[in-house]
Design a protein around this motif. Structure first.
Motif, PDB file in Angstrom:
ATOM      1  N   HIS A  63     -11.015  27.896 -30.522  1.00 20.33           N
ATOM      2  CA  HIS A  63     -11.338  28.938 -29.545  1.00 20.33           C
ATOM      3  C   HIS A  63     -10.168  29.909 -29.370  1.00 20.33           C
ATOM      4  CE1 HIS A  63     -12.694  30.868 -25.851  1.00 20.33           C
ATOM      5  NE2 HIS A  63     -11.516  30.560 -25.310  1.00 20.33           N
ATOM      6  N   LEU A  64      -8.964  29.384 -29.260  1.00 16.10           N
ATOM      7  CA  LEU A  64      -7.795  30.246 -29.067  1.00 16.10           C
ATOM      8  C   LEU A  64      -7.502  31.075 -30.308  1.00 16.10           C
ATOM      9  CD1 LEU A  64      -5.496  27.766 -27.104  1.00 16.10           C
ATOM     10  CD2 LEU A  64      -6.592  29.835 -26.212  1.00 16.10           C
ATOM     11  N   LEU A  65      -7.654  30.479 -31.491  1.00 11.51           N
ATOM     12  CA  LEU A  65      -7.457  31.248 -32.725  1.00 11.51           C
ATOM     13  C   LEU A  65      -8.452  32.406 -32.805  1.00 11.51           C
ATOM     14  CD1 LEU A  65      -6.891  28.344 -35.294  1.00 11.51           C
ATOM     15  CD2 LEU A  65      -5.198  30.059 -34.612  1.00 11.51           C
ATOM     16  N   ALA A  66      -9.688  32.170 -32.336  1.00  9.43           N
ATOM     17  CA  ALA A  66     -10.709  33.216 -32.380  1.00  9.43           C
ATOM     18  C   ALA A  66     -10.386  34.376 -31.451  1.00  9.43           C
ATOM     19  CB  ALA A  66     -12.074  32.624 -32.020  1.00  9.43           C
ATOM     20  N   THR A  67      -9.537  34.147 -30.453  1.00  2.81           N
ATOM     21  CA  THR A  67      -9.146  35.232 -29.545  1.00  2.81           C
ATOM     22  C   THR A  67      -7.981  36.044 -30.102  1.00  2.81           C
ATOM     23  OG1 THR A  67      -7.530  33.914 -28.290  1.00  2.81           O
ATOM     24  CG2 THR A  67      -9.842  33.806 -27.577  1.00  2.81           C
ATOM     25  N   GLY A  68      -7.436  35.625 -31.244  1.00  6.43           N
ATOM     26  CA  GLY A  68      -6.313  36.333 -31.849  1.00  6.43           C
ATOM     27  C   GLY A  68      -4.984  35.639 -31.684  1.00  6.43           C
ATOM     28  N   ALA A  69      -4.939  34.547 -30.905  1.00  8.69           N
ATOM     29  CA  ALA A  69      -3.687  33.791 -30.742  1.00  8.69           C
ATOM     30  C   ALA A  69      -3.336  33.103 -32.060  1.00  8.69           C
ATOM     31  CB  ALA A  69      -3.842  32.769 -29.628  1.00  8.69           C
ATOM     32  N   ARG A  70      -2.069  33.037 -32.382  1.00  7.25           N
ATOM     33  CA  ARG A  70      -1.624  32.350 -33.599  1.00  7.25           C
ATOM     34  C   ARG A  70      -0.562  31.299 -33.281  1.00  7.25           C
ATOM     35  NH1 ARG A  70      -5.589  33.590 -34.978  1.00  7.25           N
ATOM     36  NH2 ARG A  70      -6.357  34.736 -36.793  1.00  7.25           N
ATOM     37  N   ARG A  71       0.411  31.663 -32.471  1.00  7.19           N
ATOM     38  CA  ARG A  71       1.478  30.709 -32.141  1.00  7.19           C
ATOM     39  C   ARG A  71       1.003  29.883 -30.938  1.00  7.19           C
ATOM     40  NH1 ARG A  71       6.163  31.595 -34.619  1.00  7.19           N
ATOM     41  NH2 ARG A  71       7.380  30.604 -32.955  1.00  7.19           N
ATOM     42  N   ILE A  72       0.188  28.882 -31.255  1.00  9.76           N
ATOM     43  CA  ILE A  72      -0.428  28.035 -30.224  1.00  9.76           C
ATOM     44  C   ILE A  72       0.329  26.718 -30.151  1.00  9.76           C
ATOM     45  CG2 ILE A  72      -2.543  26.889 -29.463  1.00  9.76           C
ATOM     46  CD1 ILE A  72      -4.067  28.941 -31.262  1.00  9.76           C
ATOM     47  N   GLY A  73       0.967  26.480 -29.015  1.00 10.50           N
ATOM     48  CA  GLY A  73       1.736  25.248 -28.851  1.00 10.50           C
ATOM     49  C   GLY A  73       0.857  24.083 -28.435  1.00 10.50           C
ATOM     50  N   PHE A  74       1.384  22.862 -28.623  1.00 12.38           N
ATOM     51  CA  PHE A  74       0.689  21.647 -28.193  1.00 12.38           C
ATOM     52  C   PHE A  74       1.618  20.821 -27.321  1.00 12.38           C
ATOM     53  CE2 PHE A  74      -0.178  17.077 -28.772  1.00 12.38           C
ATOM     54  CZ  PHE A  74      -1.465  17.029 -28.256  1.00 12.38           C
ATOM     55  N   LEU A  75       1.170  20.503 -26.105  1.00 14.25           N
ATOM     56  CA  LEU A  75       1.898  19.592 -25.224  1.00 14.25           C
ATOM     57  C   LEU A  75       1.144  18.273 -25.208  1.00 14.25           C
ATOM     58  CD1 LEU A  75       2.807  21.830 -22.127  1.00 14.25           C
ATOM     59  CD2 LEU A  75       3.952  21.620 -24.352  1.00 14.25           C
ATOM     60  N   GLY A  76       1.774  17.242 -25.771  1.00 13.47           N
ATOM     61  CA  GLY A  76       1.108  15.940 -25.870  1.00 13.47           C
ATOM     62  C   GLY A  76       1.986  14.830 -25.364  1.00 13.47           C
ATOM     63  N   TRP A  77       1.501  13.614 -25.541  1.00 14.40           N
ATOM     64  CA  TRP A  77       2.238  12.432 -25.099  1.00 14.40           C
ATOM     65  C   TRP A  77       3.114  11.913 -26.228  1.00 14.40           C
ATOM     66  CZ3 TRP A  77      -3.306  10.780 -23.792  1.00 14.40           C
ATOM     67  CH2 TRP A  77      -3.722  11.389 -22.609  1.00 14.40           C
ATOM     68  N   PRO A  78       4.119  11.095 -25.911  1.00 16.65           N
ATOM     69  CA  PRO A  78       4.985  10.540 -26.963  1.00 16.65           C
ATOM     70  C   PRO A  78       4.172   9.795 -28.018  1.00 16.65           C
ATOM     71  CG  PRO A  78       5.951  10.166 -24.800  1.00 16.65           C
ATOM     72  CD  PRO A  78       4.575  10.710 -24.558  1.00 16.65           C
ATOM     73  N   ALA A  79       4.634   9.828 -29.263  1.00 20.98           N
ATOM     74  CA  ALA A  79       3.952   9.163 -30.373  1.00 20.98           C
ATOM     75  C   ALA A  79       3.752   7.681 -30.068  1.00 20.98           C
ATOM     76  CB  ALA A  79       4.747   9.346 -31.657  1.00 20.98           C
ATOM     77  N   GLY A  80       2.645   7.135 -30.554  1.00 20.61           N
ATOM     78  CA  GLY A  80       2.347   5.723 -30.310  1.00 20.61           C
ATOM     79  C   GLY A  80       1.169   5.531 -29.384  1.00 20.61           C
ATOM     80  N   SER A  81       0.796   6.590 -28.676  1.00 16.81           N
ATOM     81  CA  SER A  81      -0.411   6.551 -27.862  1.00 16.81           C
ATOM     82  C   SER A  81      -1.588   6.872 -28.768  1.00 16.81           C
ATOM     83  CB  SER A  81      -0.330   7.578 -26.718  1.00 16.81           C
ATOM     84  OG  SER A  81      -1.618   7.923 -26.249  1.00 16.81           O
ATOM     85  N   GLY A  82      -2.497   5.926 -28.983  1.00 18.77           N
ATOM     86  CA  GLY A  82      -3.618   6.182 -29.876  1.00 18.77           C
ATOM     87  C   GLY A  82      -4.405   7.402 -29.458  1.00 18.77           C
ATOM     88  N   THR A  83      -4.708   7.491 -28.175  1.00 27.40           N
ATOM     89  CA  THR A  83      -5.475   8.622 -27.662  1.00 27.40           C
ATOM     90  C   THR A  83      -4.711   9.932 -27.842  1.00 27.40           C
ATOM     91  OG1 THR A  83      -6.528   7.197 -26.021  1.00 27.40           O
ATOM     92  CG2 THR A  83      -6.601   9.559 -25.611  1.00 27.40           C
ATOM     93  N   GLY A  84      -3.435   9.922 -27.492  1.00 29.00           N
ATOM     94  CA  GLY A  84      -2.620  11.131 -27.611  1.00 29.00           C
ATOM     95  C   GLY A  84      -2.438  11.559 -29.053  1.00 29.00           C
ATOM     96  N   ASP A  85      -2.218  10.597 -29.942  1.00 29.62           N
ATOM     97  CA  ASP A  85      -2.044  10.926 -31.359  1.00 29.62           C
ATOM     98  C   ASP A  85      -3.323  11.514 -31.943  1.00 29.62           C
ATOM     99  OD1 ASP A  85       0.491   9.930 -31.113  1.00 29.62           O
ATOM    100  OD2 ASP A  85       0.099   8.042 -32.168  1.00 29.62           O
ATOM    101  N   ASP A  86      -4.466  11.004 -31.495  1.00 31.36           N
ATOM    102  CA  ASP A  86      -5.755  11.505 -31.968  1.00 31.36           C
ATOM    103  C   ASP A  86      -5.950  12.963 -31.546  1.00 31.36           C
ATOM    104  OD1 ASP A  86      -8.216  10.822 -33.350  1.00 31.36           O
ATOM    105  OD2 ASP A  86      -9.225  10.980 -31.415  1.00 31.36           O
ATOM    106  N   ARG A  87      -5.601  13.277 -30.308  1.00 36.12           N
ATOM    107  CA  ARG A  87      -5.731  14.657 -29.830  1.00 36.12           C
ATOM    108  C   ARG A  87      -4.756  15.581 -30.562  1.00 36.12           C
ATOM    109  NH1 ARG A  87      -6.507  13.151 -23.321  1.00 36.12           N
ATOM    110  NH2 ARG A  87      -8.314  11.818 -23.732  1.00 36.12           N
ATOM    111  N   ARG A  88      -3.553  15.101 -30.810  1.00 31.55           N
ATOM    112  CA  ARG A  88      -2.572  15.903 -31.551  1.00 31.55           C
ATOM    113  C   ARG A  88      -3.095  16.241 -32.944  1.00 31.55           C
ATOM    114  NH1 ARG A  88       1.447  13.189 -30.553  1.00 31.55           N
ATOM    115  NH2 ARG A  88       2.788  14.621 -29.377  1.00 31.55           N
ATOM    116  N   ARG A  89      -3.739  15.279 -33.605  1.00 25.95           N
ATOM    117  CA  ARG A  89      -4.274  15.537 -34.949  1.00 25.95           C
ATOM    118  C   ARG A  89      -5.277  16.684 -34.942  1.00 25.95           C
ATOM    119  NH1 ARG A  89      -3.598   9.941 -35.773  1.00 25.95           N
ATOM    120  NH2 ARG A  89      -5.582   9.449 -34.764  1.00 25.95           N
ATOM    121  N   GLY A  90      -6.109  16.742 -33.897  1.00 22.63           N
ATOM    122  CA  GLY A  90      -7.081  17.824 -33.810  1.00 22.63           C
ATOM    123  C   GLY A  90      -6.423  19.188 -33.769  1.00 22.63           C
ATOM    124  N   TRP A  91      -5.350  19.301 -32.968  1.00 23.69           N
ATOM    125  CA  TRP A  91      -4.595  20.563 -32.896  1.00 23.69           C
ATOM    126  C   TRP A  91      -3.938  20.877 -34.235  1.00 23.69           C
ATOM    127  CZ3 TRP A  91       0.833  20.557 -33.485  1.00 23.69           C
ATOM    128  CH2 TRP A  91       1.449  21.819 -33.341  1.00 23.69           C
TER     129      TRP A  91
END
Length: 349
Positions: free
Chosen positions: A183-211
């Motif tokens: 959605h953000l890329l479609a608005t023209g954004a390119r430098r899109i940051g990701f704020l996630g949890w420390p590595a080792g959280s299965g849920t957090g790592d899964d969300r990071r992969r999507g980004w």
């Protein structure tokens, strides 16, 4: 034979009594392996699905499902997700003439002690686990002691999709972050940051992969640049604000941010003054009231999936040799809720 096969139909097809079929469904350990296999084959061939309220989980003792009341996070924002899940689970269970028993525990070991107490006292027929993690000792104990259970969250760290011992329902966080980043890329954004949890959280790592996968596919940025756009923090509003400042220090100009939780997103909004788009995860009341976009977990669907696995053909337990073709898990797709965003806040206010 009717459209919906009955226990009697299964008994006739397998050449056994109705009681034997009932034992296979509710207490398979008491049935001889060759007889159990014959009954399970008949169940699979006929497509028999026992009615939830008739089965009353595994032994028709109390029709009670035990679940720990999780304290959630310190700021209480992300904790509202489990509250909503509990409400959905309790409401749907009541419609099936089942009951939910809430208990507290200080840590996983304490929760295991509660499992033992509640199962030995015949107070609870099955358990629902939340907040699963790598090497979760709770699931190991329940499997070892033959307890019926389903987890809200994958059994991280194993072959999640095919493991024969775990029944689980989860929300596809990877899909959710792909939707948000796309959605953000479609608005023209390119430098899109990701704020996630420390590595080792299965849920957090899964969300990071999507980004990360979406950024690699559509941003045109190098992997080295993407590394500077990826910042980890413990969950919380203050942590989110600090993570956003670290993100800007490492990467410079930021067009937008996606976050692993609404808590981190709120912190990011505070740090930026609302000047760049921020997307959270969980679509909590905070996201709705402030007005930022967020990924919503369909918790009604999660509750439905949990109860299906507890009361359906599996009965909350896995027998790797059973001739049951029902899926062992449910992976539910979340949806992105897009909002205009909060008003721009002057720096220092």
């Amino acid at each position: 034979m009717g459209v919906h096969p009955t226990v009697e139909d299964v008994a006739v097809a397998a050449g056994v009594s109705r009681q034997t079929v009932s034992n296979v469904l509710n207490s398979p350990a008491v049935v001889r392996p060759e007889t159990r296999e014959r009954v399970e084959a008949a169940i699979a061939e006929l497509g028999y699905r026992p009615h939830a309220s008739a089965r009353r989980l595994r032994t028709q003792k109390s029709s009670m499902i035990g679940i720990r009341l999780d304290p959630g996070t310190v700021d209480g924002i992300s904790g509202s997700i489990l509250d909503r899940f509990l409400h959905a689970l309790t409401e749907q269970a009541d419609a099936m003439h089942l009951r939910v028993l809430l208990f507290t525990a200080a840590d996983p070991e304490d929760e295991i002690r509660q499992f033992q107490r509640l199962s030995e006292g015949a107070d609870v027929d099955a358990f629902v686990l939340t907040s699963t993690f790598h090497g979760d000792p709770r699931t190991e104990w329940l499997i070892e002691h033959g307890q019926s259970f389903v987890t809200f969250g994958r059994p991280w760290g194993i072959d999640d999709m095919a493991d024969p011992k775990h029944l689980w329902v989860d929300v596809d966080g990877r899909h959710g972050l792909r939707e948000a980043t796309t959605h953000l890329l479609a608005t023209g954004a390119r430098r899109i940051g990701f704020l996630g949890w420390p590595a080792g959280s299965g849920t957090g790592d899964d969300r990071r992969r999507g980004w990360l996968e979406t950024m690699r596919d559509g941003s045109g940025l190098s992997d080295a640049t993407l590394e500077t756009l990826d910042v980890s923090a413990e969950d919380g509003v203050n942590s989110g604000a600090d993570a956003l400042r670290r993100l800007e220090a490492a990467a410079g100009t930021i067009d937008a941010v996606v976050c692993a939780s609404d808590s981190l997103a709120l912190g990011a909004l505070m740090a930026t003054g609302g000047r760049i788009p921020v997307i959270g995860y969980d679509n909590t009341p905070v996201a709705a009231s402030i007005g930022f976009s967020s990924v919503e977990q369909p918790l009604d669907e999660v509750a439905t999936g949990v109860l299906e696995l507890l009361t359906g053909a599996h009965g909350g337990r896995m027998n790797p040799g059973a001739a049951i073709t029902d899926p062992r898990h449910r992976l539910v797709a979340p949806r992105l809720v897009v909002r205009d965003g909060p008003p721009v806040i002057a720096a220092g206010h």
